[in-house]
Design an enzyme around this catalytic site. Structure first.
Site, mmCIF file in Angstrom:
data_model
loop_
_atom_site.group_PDB
_atom_site.id
_atom_site.type_symbol
_atom_site.label_atom_id
_atom_site.label_comp_id
_atom_site.label_asym_id
_atom_site.label_seq_id
_atom_site.Cartn_x
_atom_site.Cartn_y
_atom_site.Cartn_z
ATOM 1 N N HIS A 146 32.663 -34.581 45.844
ATOM 2 C CA HIS A 146 33.220 -35.933 46.037
ATOM 3 C C HIS A 146 34.175 -36.010 47.227
ATOM 4 C CE1 HIS A 146 36.864 -35.443 43.054
ATOM 5 N NE2 HIS A 146 36.703 -34.382 43.781
ATOM 6 N N GLU A 147 34.446 -37.228 47.652
ATOM 7 C CA GLU A 147 35.283 -37.480 48.845
ATOM 8 C C GLU A 147 34.715 -36.805 50.088
ATOM 9 O OE1 GLU A 147 37.468 -39.673 48.861
ATOM 10 O OE2 GLU A 147 37.948 -39.934 46.753
ATOM 11 N N GLY A 148 33.410 -36.805 50.216
ATOM 12 C CA GLY A 148 32.771 -36.170 51.366
ATOM 13 C C GLY A 148 32.355 -34.760 51.010
#
Lengths: 597, 597
Positions: free
Chosen positions: B449-451
């Site tokens: 998550h978050e990239g």
């Protein structure tokens, strides 16, 4: 589920036939009934049953783990149904003698069969594979009467077997087991004690459960030299082979695991007096072989089990890789780094280099792991059936040195493949709507059971490479050299040169480690040694594969070649700093004071 | 649970005070109310609440994951109770301005606070931390009226916030989002579309939920340049700040994850017509800042969130390490390799070199990860409050280049620490009777998550190290050189020399990659670049730590020194083959035909 998501039949055929040439085994008397056709037929059968009867309940068994109702272990009903199909097909006795109801399959074929089931459903497949390992041990070490009593019902899939080694306070250190076995006037023993981590230790899947139990006979030597092996059936067996009264072995608890949940894992109590066979408490046990030789017998089974664990780890990594590959071909997302035009349609994620990196790495791990496992199984056949005694001895020695690697390397890198499979799926891979998260949880067991990663390192560096005056390492180096020699004049001469150099380094580092003059220093970094040796071995087997593919054209072979190049360029270079660390006799870990943490 | 199993206060104090000297921040006007005493007090408070109110229900929330009853998301009641205590203590607004109800804490102190909660219970702590990130974004980019309406209730913990970026078909590629926002006559927008992976997207924990939603206004540019940012509250807010009618955003489904289960993760539908605010369907949204600048605003939040993800990964690795350390000190098993007398008592497993190897490696990862996260948070303070504009600019640039590393390095190596924690526990670690298996499952989310890891690699190599004519990498290299220069004449000159050499190699390799003349080739192995750079950075921060410890004696400092030696001798050598691979402009992955898999 599609068979192509479980395992690659194409790869298996390549390894078995184009590389290992298993049909040549049919020239040997034991396998005279077999041929390419019978081998293909049994793999056809296995793959069909695995895909149709095992894969469909893999998630169900994970979601509904074994639990106890009224003292009985409850499993989802699909497990028993699948195992019935498995046994009815004769697969429970693949490698056993025909006279015991078996197929007399070569080990290498049998392992190809088991890999299908492990990939389809590792949890359900554990029951018959533990049973087979149990039966093999009995065939090798039990009396003819014991074999006749216990093996045929296991071969028919009516009875199941376990291995009961560990105790709550003694896992890696079997020297410390406290289960006692006391000799009775009638020649039987009565066992008391508690066994932990017993897979398949209790369930309602079979008419009987045959526990093989390590215990100590009072008065024997301390430590592992005082361990004996006993058959302790859940139900005693009457002279006519029928099920008799209940033995005094009972379920004391279930272990609730992160994964591998389909396989019930138990704490068993022996001799608690819950049952009173013959009118009094104590679990009735029958000595296998001689007193105090139990661990030696068990290691016969353990070596087989360790190769099986490695293949299970490969199987889980393999099916995860195939799922990730399928997803990467169909899921679209983003655009190439050189063509970010938002008006263009998104591409399949396999077009992204980083996704392809994870897939190619995984391919190199799982196909490398499968080659390793099958190569070892082929060595078992060689050890057991080669005509020449020297060949059998050589196979035995090579197998000894490869076993810790065959167990640990796939447990480490198959798990990396499972990690990559989640990553390729992105957020979806982290959900239970896709199977890859379960494969990852399931596979995490493999570096632990049947001897931890650390134990395998000590086995390899502390025992295997130095046994017989260094025969283990010598035989391995010779085997690698035989392959690299064949690479001369091919496109693979550079890979061969890399392997020659690394093998020479490994031999030199081994000598350096053993000349340290302090066994603590020699063995301090044994896990690093294990991992370095593992990569060299798998690099060698990648060279073996591409040499077997020489002259063959087409996508399949090009894929093999690119995976071998990946392993050469990306993976083998990991070994150099490991060997340098070992050669420096690094004591950073050894000198870490426990008070400094 | 004992606080000493959650996080090491001793290490945190060392990093904050002996290394980063955070109390010097009190000289700046914004932090003038703070001192060593107030900083210690807030960490005391946070650690106590984390240990007493968050840790106890970590397993419970995992076992009873969010589910829907009558359209409402049900969580175990301990979550709401813990969040109430958290908010009542004022912790929901640690870094906000005093006039918004905040404490005006330095970021570095606030991150030390959050790490306690992440280590104690990553699932429950996500709710307030997402809310804080939401509030920070509003403070930075929303209108004063919007800030006044939405931020104080979030600061009080009465309202929670989310980030709604991804859609089912668009995760890493936000260019492809299809949620539409149509301007209305009254200046508001109506949104229609579906958002996926929205953590905290629906629940009954708060009076309102403030969604920050990325959407496209029809007629805008294609791709990311046409993305705008909207406030879409679950309940509309009346002029007096009270809760008004229900907005047209509804829960469309929950995601069932492998771990991180305490945080409800949702599929949200906007503008489905389930609710009719103002008498008609469509989710009412309020534009933040200007149209088409939404992604820029969101990245303000994303950088904060990425450092937060990295710290979460560190926190999970850290608590796993502390549990493993505790287990290794108390569990006995086996004997030293040089003293296998079975009559001797078994030793604590920390005495075995391979167990110590895993613990020392983990210590180097989690303490290194914590240093990295706090260093970045300290840079945020510098970026925001340094007196000199050049200092602020320098901090900004260094933070930009470090952010992908601060997100990905702990996500990779913190997870390895969790893997080691299971392995140290053996079979027990694989059961749900011990917490380490949950930490491992929880932490597996962080590389996604978050990239994703791959996205971070592209960010670092494709953007960060080349931005401003290479200013990013230059500032990093200067920062490393400033440290290595200080090491002259100390015991750490050799580590400094290693880092100087690796940094020079990294700079040279970067130039080589960018002179490849083919961006596909430049970026093909960006993940390897990310990992190599990460190890160099953490090696540098280990040098920083031991220089801060120079002249100090005692177990704690000796432990720091041995962990730094471990990182130097065991970890930094991994970088060389990575840099060699990159320098060779290897195209093995790039040239892997998708048909060859």
């Amino acid at each position: 589920m599609r068979a192509s998501l479980v395992l690659s039949r194409r790869d298996l055929d390549f390894l078995l036939h184009e590389w290992l040439e298993v049909e040549t085994l049919a020239k040997r008397p034991r396998f005279a009934e077999h041929s390419r056709e019978t081998i293909d037929a049994v793999i056809d059968l296995a793959s069909r049953i695995a895909v149709e009867h095992f894969a469909p309940h893999n998630r169900t068994a994970d979601e509904h783990e074994p639990h106890v109702v009224d003292g009985r272990v409850q499993l989802v009903p699909e497990v028993a149904a699948a195992l019935r199909v498995f046994a009815d097909a004769g697969l429970a006795a693949g490698t056993l003698d025909e006279e015991l109801g078996g197929m007399q399959l070569p080990q290498v074929v049998a392992k190809a069969v088991t890999t299908w089931f492990q990939a389809a459903n590792i949890g359900s497949s554990a029951y018959p594979f533990l049973t087979m390992a149990n039966a093999h041990l009995l065939v090798a070490h039990a009396s003819p009467e014991q074999v006749q009593t216990y093996v045929p019902p296991m071969a028919e899939g009516r009875w199941f077997g376990t291995m009961a080694l560990s105790e709550p306070q003694a896992g890696s250190s079997l020297a410390d087991i406290t289960t006692r076995a006391e000799l009775q006037d009638d020649g039987t023993y009565r066992l008391t004690g508690t066994k932990m981590w017993i897979s398949g230790g209790d369930h309602e899947l079979s008419e009987n459960i045959v526990h093989l139990v390590l215990a100590k006979v009072p008065g024997g030597p301390a430590g592992v030299k005082g361990i004996s092996l006993f058959i302790v059936p859940k139900h005693l067996v009457a002279d006519d082979g029928s099920i008799g009264e209940r033995n005094d072995v009972v379920l004391a608890g279930l272990n609730h695991k992160m994964g591998y949940r389909g396989t019930t894992n138990t704490l068993l109590a022996f001799g608690e007096g819950v049952h009173t066979p013959g009118g009094r408490p104590g679990a009735v046990g029958y000595l296998v072989g001689e007193q105090h030789r139990g661990l030696t017998y068990m290691f016969h089974m353990m070596n087989e089990a360790r190769i099986g664990v490695g293949l299970g780890a490969t199987a889980l990594g393999y099916t995860g890789y195939l799922h990730a590959l399928d997803y990467a071909r169909t899921r679209t997302q983003g655009r190439p780094v050189t063509g970010k035009d938002p008006a263009a349609a998104p591409v399949a994620i396999i077009e992204h280099a980083d996704v392809r990196r994870m897939l190619l790495a995984s391919k190199s791990y799982v196909e490398g792991g499968l080659a390793l496992g099958l190569y070892c199984a082929r060595l078992v056949d060689e050890e057991q059936t080669a005509e020449d005694a020297a060949d059998r001895e050589r196979a035995h020695t090579l197998l000894e040195v490869l076993t810790p690697i065959a167990k640990s390397w796939p447990s480490q890198w198959g798990l990396v493949a499972n990690d990559h499979a989640i990553q390729v799926h992105g957020g979806y891979g982290y959900t239970r709507d896709f199977p890859v998260e379960q494969f990852y949880r399931d596979n995490r067991l493999n570096p632990i059971h049947e001897g931890t990663h650390g134990i395998q390192g000590l086995d390899l560096l502390g025992r295997k490479v130095v046994m017989g005056g260094g025969a283990g390492l010598r035989v391995l180096a010779e085997a690698i050299a035989a392959t690299t020699t064949r690479a001369a004049g091919t496109d693979w001469a550079d890979l061969a040169a890399d392997l020659d150099a690394l093998t020479a380094d490994l031999v030199r580092v081994t000598a350096t480690l053993w000349s340290a003059g302090d066994v603590d220093v020699t063995l301090a970094n044994a896990s690093v040694y294990l991992e370095a040796a593992g990569h060299v071995v798998v690099g060698w087997l990648w060279l073996e594969q591409v040499l077997a593919a020489e002259g063959s054209t087409g996508d399949f072979y090009d894929g093999k070649r690119q995976a071998a190049r990946y392993f050469q360029r990306w993976e083998l270079p990991r070994v150099r700093p490991q060997l340098a660390l070992l050669e420096s006799l690094d004591t950073t870990v050894l000198r870490m004071d426990t008070g400094w943490f």
